[in-house]
Design an enzyme around this catalytic site. Structure first.
Site, mmCIF file in Angstrom:
data_model
loop_
_atom_site.group_PDB
_atom_site.id
_atom_site.type_symbol
_atom_site.label_atom_id
_atom_site.label_comp_id
_atom_site.label_asym_id
_atom_site.label_seq_id
_atom_site.Cartn_x
_atom_site.Cartn_y
_atom_site.Cartn_z
ATOM 1 N N HIS A 429 -38.710 -11.615 4.486
ATOM 2 C CA HIS A 429 -38.450 -13.055 4.435
ATOM 3 C C HIS A 429 -37.365 -13.450 5.423
ATOM 4 O O HIS A 429 -36.662 -12.610 6.000
ATOM 5 C CB HIS A 429 -38.084 -13.491 3.010
ATOM 6 C CG HIS A 429 -36.809 -12.901 2.478
ATOM 7 N ND1 HIS A 429 -35.572 -13.441 2.707
ATOM 8 C CD2 HIS A 429 -36.585 -11.810 1.696
ATOM 9 C CE1 HIS A 429 -34.641 -12.729 2.095
ATOM 10 N NE2 HIS A 429 -35.225 -11.724 1.477
ATOM 11 N N CYS A 448 -35.193 -6.473 -0.713
ATOM 12 C CA CYS A 448 -36.118 -7.103 0.235
ATOM 13 C C CYS A 448 -35.570 -6.976 1.657
ATOM 14 O O CYS A 448 -34.410 -6.649 1.867
ATOM 15 C CB CYS A 448 -36.319 -8.567 -0.114
ATOM 16 S SG CYS A 448 -37.286 -8.835 -1.626
#
Length: 526
Positions: A429, A448
């Site tokens: 992301h 992440c």
């Protein structure tokens, strides 16, 4: 493993059966049509001799009618020679009983049939072991780590050995089991190179003083010894003066070791200068084993993340076409190792707080200050989907709520998220804090991966699958601040791997072992 099941019906009931030719390489199919190995000097034996052996070995001999298969001296000698070279892959030969193989091979022509049977089983067992070690690694990563999400690669070891024996091609067969990528081959070369170095006997090196050109401090002579030893400085540069050549050599050393290219003896540089030959070899051994764990086929188009290098590359048909800095999981919340395929893009994503961040970050912060929710754009939902006000929120029941951050410039995921199926609730992301990309050490996330310039990556993915969306259209969607999902149909693979050493034209590269995995793995390996 069923590779002889077809053979049972196709050949055993007939007077003759024409053999089917197969290439000598690793066999991954469960079922393959092969004839029994035909050897005039084969010795038949009782299946009870295999009662304590592996099911795979029992199957192999059952479908070879419980007859010996290692009658050719060339096959036996080739296996011995291959095992003698296994150290080139960073593996010791102790599991293969090399001494027993040699002893029985030397006496093969003179030993009784009963001894030939035991010898045959020993050779088969050794082939099975070395095959699996080369193809899937000696250790099982899933037994070592709970964040390793790659399955072992399928191998039909019996059929692989069958073809190798039948074609008198043991060496070629075992070579086909090694990873066929430049990084693994480079690591093998690096291991050979490191082992050739003389044993180092350097004193502990340290300095708190700054150095500049033409300085002749006592530690500079020691610095030059190490730079010459590692090949970062020509051997003739052995004076006690810090000149331009020494500065260039120090910078080269820093770049090879993933350090900030300052040409100064800072704390991090001194720490790495104190690494010795044995430590570097252990690091290479650990990385060779990891590459045996990874998939052999990464795909035609794929995204590859190297976690300790904080880097992401986009590869198309073997060509690296994009490179991005990334931020990865901190040691307490490691980024998992996995392979998957992109399934969709989310523009202006919302963010639902995962359990670990809820427990360790959100709950303590919001307990101290209920304004935390409004300042970060969070909406609180109860288990029925009703909105809960910050004042009515009960921190003692924090895990019973769902916390969703609205889209926008303050969203933790930034403006775009890259979805792919995995068991760890992670994804690639954007980020609302791009300043962190300027840091050298970027193990800062909760698992992440944050990507620098993510819309360039999205543009590549969309073009690859001929999607009508492109970078400019995505930027238009961003301005709306409304969430939009873009499904992806083409299989572009994403690989999150961990390797801290590789070979390059500029020398052997090393990176900081941010999750402290190398030493432990090397110790367990051998």
């Amino acid at each position: 493993m069923k590779y002889f099941m077809l053979l049972t019906f196709a050949c055993f009931g007939l007077i003759s059966c024409q053999k089917i030719k197969h290439p000598v390489s690793v066999v991954t199919n469960d079922t393959i049509e092969l004839s029994p190995i035909d050897a005039v000097s084969a010795v038949a034996f009782d299946s009870l001799l295999l009662k304590d052996k592996s099911p795979e070995l029992l199957r192999f001999y059952r479908y070879n009618q419980f007859k010996t298969v290692w009658a050719l001296d060339s096959n036996r000698s080739a296996l011995i020679e291959s095992i003698e070279k296994i150290h080139e892959d960073g593996l010791d030969d102790s599991p293969y009983d090399l001494a027993g193989l040699k002893k029985n091979n030397d006496a093969y022509a003179k030993i009784a049939d009963s001894e030939k049977v035991l010898t045959d089983i020993l050779f088969s067992e050794s082939f099975f072991k070395v095959s699996n070690d080369l193809y899937n690694g000696r250790l099982n990563p899933k037994k070592l780590y709970n964040d390793w999400d790659l399955d072992p690669k399928k191998i039909n070891t019996g059929a692989t050995m069958h073809l190798a024996l039948e074609n008198n091609a043991i060496e070629q067969s075992l070579d086909s089991l090694r990873p066929k990528n430049a990084i693994y081959n480079g690591l093998r070369s690096a291991l050979k190179e490191l082992r050739k170095l003389p044993d180092d006997s350097f004193d502990e090196f340290g300095t708190g003083r700054k150095i500049k050109i033409n300085d002749s401090l006592p530690e500079i002579a020691e610095l030059k010894k190490r730079l010459i030893y590692w090949g970062d400085l020509p051997a003739e540069e052995n004076s006690a003066r810090f000149n331009k050549a020494t500065e260039a050599g120090l910078k080269h050393f820093q770049v090879r070791n993933g350090l900030d290219e300052t040409g100064l003896l800072d704390k991090e540089t001194v720490m790495v200068l104190n690494h010795n030959k044995a430590q570097k070899i252990s690091q290479v051994l650990a990385n060779l084993e990891r590459w045996r764990w990874y998939p052999r086929d990464l795909g035609t188009q794929y995204v590859l993340v190297n976690i300790p290098d904080y880097s992401l590359v986009v590869v198309s048909n073997g060509d690296t076409i994009q490179r991005h800095k990334v931020i990865v999981g901190k040691p307490a919340r490691r980024t998992p190792i996995l392979s998957s395929k992109f399934s969709g893009l989310v523009i202006n994503p919302t963010w639902t707080v995962p359990p670990t961040i809820l427990k360790n970050d959100l709950t303590p912060a919001a307990t101290k200050n209920r304004g935390y929710f409004a300042s970060r754009g969070f909406t609180i939902y109860d288990n029925k989907g009703n909105v809960v006000s910050a004042q009515d929120w009960n921190p003692e029941r924090a895990s019973s709520y769902r916390y969703v951050q609205k889209p926008g410039k303050s969203n933790s995921l930034g403006r775009i998220k890259f979805d792919f199926k995995n068991n760890h609730m992670v994804y690639l992301h954007d980020t609302n804090n791009t300043n962190n990309f300027n840091k050298d050490d970027r193990d800062l996330s909760s698992g992440c991966i944050r990507v620098q310039n993510p819309f360039d990556l999205a543009d590549y993915i969309l073009k690859t699958e001929n999607n009508p969306y492109n970078k400019s259209k995505l930027e238009e969607i961003v301005k709306t601040e409304k969430t939009q999902h873009i499904p992806l149909k083409k299989s572009i693979e994403i690989h999150q791997f961990y390797w801290t050493a590789w070979n390059s034209k500029d020398g052997i590269q090393f990176r900081q072992d941010i999750y402290k995995l190398d030493d432990d793995l090397a110790a367990k390996l051998n």
